[in-house]
Design a protein around this motif. Structure first.
Motif, PDB file in Angstrom:
ATOM      1  N   PRO A   1     111.140-102.420 -24.455  1.00 49.94           N
ATOM      2  CA  PRO A   1     110.235-103.425 -25.025  1.00 49.94           C
ATOM      3  C   PRO A   1     108.771-103.155 -24.700  1.00 49.94           C
ATOM      4  N   LEU A   2     107.893-103.640 -25.586  1.00 49.40           N
ATOM      5  CA  LEU A   2     106.459-103.521 -25.346  1.00 49.40           C
ATOM      6  C   LEU A   2     105.987-104.470 -24.254  1.00 49.40           C
ATOM      7  N   PHE A   3     106.766-105.506 -23.949  1.00 45.25           N
ATOM      8  CA  PHE A   3     106.385-106.416 -22.866  1.00 45.25           C
ATOM      9  C   PHE A   3     107.595-106.641 -21.965  1.00 45.25           C
ATOM     10  N   GLU A   4     107.309-106.895 -20.705  1.00 48.47           N
ATOM     11  CA  GLU A   4     108.335-107.121 -19.694  1.00 48.47           C
ATOM     12  C   GLU A   4     107.878-108.266 -18.796  1.00 48.47           C
ATOM     13  N   GLN A   5     108.769-108.720 -17.926  1.00 50.34           N
ATOM     14  CA  GLN A   5     108.376-109.709 -16.933  1.00 50.34           C
ATOM     15  C   GLN A   5     107.269-109.127 -16.056  1.00 50.34           C
ATOM     16  N   THR A   6     106.254-109.928 -15.801  1.00 54.05           N
ATOM     17  CA  THR A   6     105.099-109.455 -15.037  1.00 54.05           C
ATOM     18  C   THR A   6     105.498-108.903 -13.681  1.00 54.05           C
TER      19      THR A   6
ATOM     20  N   MET B   1      95.967-105.497 -16.438  1.00 48.96           N
ATOM     21  CA  MET B   1      97.154-105.888 -17.196  1.00 48.96           C
ATOM     22  C   MET B   1      96.859-107.011 -18.195  1.00 48.96           C
ATOM     23  N   TYR B   2      97.476-106.905 -19.343  1.00 49.33           N
ATOM     24  CA  TYR B   2      97.455-107.967 -20.353  1.00 49.33           C
ATOM     25  C   TYR B   2      98.645-108.888 -20.063  1.00 49.33           C
ATOM     26  N   THR B   3      98.384-110.006 -19.417  1.00 50.70           N
ATOM     27  CA  THR B   3      99.430-110.915 -18.965  1.00 50.70           C
ATOM     28  C   THR B   3      99.294-112.263 -19.667  1.00 50.70           C
ATOM     29  N   PHE B   4     100.435-112.854 -20.020  1.00 52.64           N
ATOM     30  CA  PHE B   4     100.432-114.143 -20.712  1.00 52.64           C
ATOM     31  C   PHE B   4     101.711-114.901 -20.364  1.00 52.64           C
TER      32      PHE B   4
ATOM     33  N   ARG C   1     107.200-118.423 -18.885  1.00 56.31           N
ATOM     34  CA  ARG C   1     107.493-117.245 -18.072  1.00 56.31           C
ATOM     35  C   ARG C   1     106.337-116.266 -18.189  1.00 56.31           C
ATOM     36  N   SER C   2     105.949-115.647 -17.094  1.00 54.88           N
ATOM     37  CA  SER C   2     104.834-114.704 -17.094  1.00 54.88           C
ATOM     38  C   SER C   2     105.304-113.356 -17.621  1.00 54.88           C
ATOM     39  N   MET C   3     104.685-112.913 -18.712  1.00 56.34           N
ATOM     40  CA  MET C   3     105.020-111.642 -19.347  1.00 56.34           C
ATOM     41  C   MET C   3     103.782-110.757 -19.392  1.00 56.34           C
ATOM     42  N   THR C   4     103.996-109.447 -19.435  1.00 55.08           N
ATOM     43  CA  THR C   4     102.886-108.496 -19.465  1.00 55.08           C
ATOM     44  C   THR C   4     103.175-107.382 -20.458  1.00 55.08           C
ATOM     45  N   LEU C   5     102.177-107.075 -21.300  1.00 61.53           N
ATOM     46  CA  LEU C   5     102.286-105.901 -22.151  1.00 61.53           C
ATOM     47  C   LEU C   5     102.335-104.672 -21.257  1.00 61.53           C
TER      48      LEU C   5
END
Length: 414
Positions: A42-47, A65-68, A74-78
């Motif tokens: 995946p392009l994003f995972e758990q931070t 990091m690009y985090t959202f 849930r905190s996710m990061t590209l």
């Protein structure tokens, strides 16, 4: 315009994207020869995966990091790099159960919030390989040789391979005290990043680009290696020697990620300003267990494709990237136009590239399109030729023209 591409990104347009396809295909073919299989994560995972995997004292985690938060809070990061996600997939899908060394590769976009400059983007692309399950120094050398061969086959000039050993956690603990004794007296003269790193991760100070000229006399970690680490490093060099991989030893090379053990390496090339690293990697024997998997060793490499493309352009390396069109059809008449639709589709079914006019243009304009597409042949069909079941086929290289049967056209293109 109302909308423009985000800062630090780029549009890869026709004419340029073919170069990317060529480079990516070279990577895929090389991995086939080295017996690495593709993985797509995946392009994003758990931070927390990147915090635990990449390291909380790295610039990536601290600044880039690009985090959202997603809709489940849930905190996710590209993904800022490829290894952590591949390790997570290796553990989650129990690939460690395979009897052989697990050898994987990936190609795809990564994301880091950095100041854009030559060869550095906020969305960038990496080609990387990861090998799990072996501590043999031969696999270290294989991964390095794969990156070396990739650069060589693309035609890059002046590429340097730098290698080092960063030891194990135990040897780094002993080295840390020696390094701190050297760095602390100059702490006040160092940049802010270095000052904050001295207490948390002093080896990262040696990676600083601002104060690099101050570390010429820094103690070498190679002098702190125990027998196991020294033996491993010597065997890596021996394997590289028998493969004629040209390398130099850089005792200050530490890489920017916390998970490396034993072998660390980089590929460098001139031509992209202050940034000279086009790729690198190393061994990470504790990373798999660090994110919850079994104690499995690993080693990997990541190469920046933007930097590869930029250097190829700077060095004026001609890539055999865009294949010419096999045939461009010119239709003269309404019935001929219908037949051209059939012939174009038929050739495409037989594996040829074919194109035709869709703008209702005169013959002269259609012939110019054939030139622009660099077609090997132009096939010209009028109603008279159609009545005879024939078509005129012109070689655009020689100018020679012949008449062939419509149902035998594809045979003439082989």
């Amino acid at each position: 315009m109302a909308f423009q591409k985000p800062t630090g990104t780029q549009d890869l347009l026709p004419g340029a994207v073919e170069k990317w396809q060529y480079v990516e295909q070279k990577a895929r073919d090389l991995c086939r020869r080295f017996n690495y299989r593709e993985i797509r994560t995946p392009l994003f995972e758990q931070t927390d995966l990147f915090v635990r995997g990449v390291g909380d004292t790295t610039d990536i985690v601290e600044k880039e990091m690009y985090t959202f938060n997603d809709k489940g809070d849930r905190s996710m990061t590209l993904r800022p790099e490829g290894t952590a996600g591949v390790v997570r997939a290796y553990v989650e899908n129990k690939l460690y159960g395979e009897p052989d060394v697990c050898k994987l590769y990936y190609i795809g976009p990564m994301f880091r919030y950095e100041r854009p400059q030559a060869g550095r983007y906020r969305q960038f692309h990496q080609f990387g390989v990861e090998a799990f399950g072996a501590t043999d120094p031969a696999i270290d050398a294989e991964v390095i040789s794969l990156g070396y061969q990739f650069c060589k086959e693309l035609g890059l000039q002046g590429v340097k391979v730098e290698i080092n050993s960063v030891g194990t956690a135990e040897t780094r603990t002993a080295y840390r005290e020696i390094l701190l004794a050297y760095l602390n007296p100059m702490k006040d003269s160092l940049c802010k990043d270095c000052q904050s790193r001295i207490d948390r991760n002093p080896m990262r100070v040696l990676d600083c680009k601002v104060d690099q000229d101050k570390f010429h006399a820094a103690p070498s970690i190679l002098e702190s290696l125990d027998e196991e680490c020294s033996t491993h490093f010597e065997k890596v060099k021996q394997h590289l020697d028998v493969m004629d991989v040209d390398y130099i030893i850089n005792p200050r090379l530490v890489r920017g990620l916390d998970y490396y053990t034993h072998t660390a390496f980089e590929f460098k090339a001139e031509g992209i300003g202050a940034i000279d690293t086009i790729g690198g990697g190393g061994r990470y024997n504790g990373l798999v267990s660090g994110i919850g998997g079994p104690d499995q060793p690993g080693i990997g490499i990541g190469i920046g494709l933007e930097r590869i493309i930029l250097i190829l352009e700077k060095q004026q390396v001609e890539l055999q990237a865009q294949k010419p069109l096999d045939v461009y059809f010119v239709a003269l008449g309404e019935e001929a136009d219908k037949e051209i639709t059939k012939q174009v589709f038929k050739l495409r079914q037989h594996g040829f590239s074919a194109e035709r006019d869709y703008l209702g243009r005169k013959m002269k304009a259609q012939m110019k399109s054939s030139d622009r597409f660099k077609a090997r042949y132009t096939a010209i069909l009028g109603d008279d030729e159609l009545g005879r079941g024939e078509i005129a086929l012109k070689s655009m290289e020689t100018g020679e023209q012949q008449t062939v049967k419509l149902d035998e056209l594809y045979l003439k293109l082989v």
